[in-house]
Design a protein around this motif. Structure first.
Motif, PDB file in Angstrom:
ATOM      1  N   GLY A 100      49.062  46.061  40.887  1.00 13.74           N
ATOM      2  CA  GLY A 100      48.547  44.705  40.702  1.00 13.74           C
ATOM      3  C   GLY A 100      48.368  43.964  42.016  1.00 13.74           C
ATOM      4  O   GLY A 100      47.382  43.244  42.206  1.00 13.74           O
ATOM      5  N   CYS A 136      46.280  43.367  34.437  1.00  8.07           N
ATOM      6  CA  CYS A 136      47.323  44.118  35.141  1.00  8.07           C
ATOM      7  C   CYS A 136      48.629  43.320  35.173  1.00  8.07           C
ATOM      8  O   CYS A 136      49.708  43.875  34.952  1.00  8.07           O
ATOM      9  CB  CYS A 136      46.846  44.452  36.549  1.00  8.07           C
ATOM     10  SG  CYS A 136      47.897  45.618  37.419  1.00  8.07           S
ATOM     11  N   TYR A 137      48.532  42.018  35.442  1.00 10.60           N
ATOM     12  CA  TYR A 137      49.748  41.215  35.484  1.00 10.60           C
ATOM     13  C   TYR A 137      50.347  41.005  34.097  1.00 10.60           C
ATOM     14  O   TYR A 137      51.575  40.899  33.969  1.00 10.60           O
ATOM     15  CB  TYR A 137      49.503  39.896  36.222  1.00 10.60           C
ATOM     16  CG  TYR A 137      49.547  40.116  37.713  1.00 10.60           C
ATOM     17  CD1 TYR A 137      50.759  40.276  38.368  1.00 10.60           C
ATOM     18  CD2 TYR A 137      48.392  40.217  38.460  1.00 10.60           C
ATOM     19  CE1 TYR A 137      50.815  40.512  39.722  1.00 10.60           C
ATOM     20  CE2 TYR A 137      48.429  40.461  39.819  1.00 10.60           C
ATOM     21  CZ  TYR A 137      49.647  40.598  40.448  1.00 10.60           C
ATOM     22  OH  TYR A 137      49.704  40.848  41.787  1.00 10.60           O
TER      23      TYR A 137
END
Length: 157
Positions: A100, A136-137
């Protein structure tokens, strides 16, 4: 919603759809798959920096799929599985965190390069990269929460 933190075995079969933290399997599939799809659909020059992001997203997607099928089939009932559960989800969270950061940095650099060029295809790729960073986070958060509550369950078993 039933909790398995008070028991000493991991859930198996359909119980994983109603137990905490195993209920996170499905969102981990979804958001991990979205990272994979969004990164794969963009054009990056040079392509090498996002190779790690692709590796992590594919590794975690396949690993979560295998983990899911191990839980569904009930092969997770030996005493070593709670610690493996913690280890896998913690490793996935750390991998996604490193991916990320890499993805966010590459997206930032790409955004600085395309800022003066408001060309539609280039802007579309930039927006796809931003969406990949967000997904992604979210995946990092899901894997981290799963790891924490799996560690609590492991400690109590």
């Amino acid at each position: 919603m039933a909790s398995t933190t008070s028991g000493d075995i991991l859930p198996s079969g359909a119980k994983i759809f109603v137990t905490f933290p195993d209920i996170f399997f499905i969102p981990e599939f979804v958001f991990g798959g979205l990272v994979w799809i969004l990164v794969a659909s963009t054009e990056v020059d040079p392509p090498n920096p996002l190779g790690w992001v692709m590796f992590v997203s594919i590794f975690c997607f396949v690993g979560t799929t295998l983990w899911f099928f191990i839980f569904i089939t009930g092969e997770n009932q030996r005493s070593v599985w709670p610690s493996l559960d913690v280890g896998f989800h913690f490793l996935a969270a750390v991998f996604y965190l490193s991916a990320g950061v890499d993805l966010a940095y590459m997206t930032f650099l790409y955004g600085e390069a395309v800022k003066p060029l408001q060309i539609d295809p280039v802007l579309k790729i930039y927006r796809l990269d931003i969406a990949a960073v967000v997904m992604c986070y979210v995946a990092i958060l899901l894997y981290f929460i799963h790891a924490i509550f799996s560690a609590i369950r492991w400690k109590r078993s």
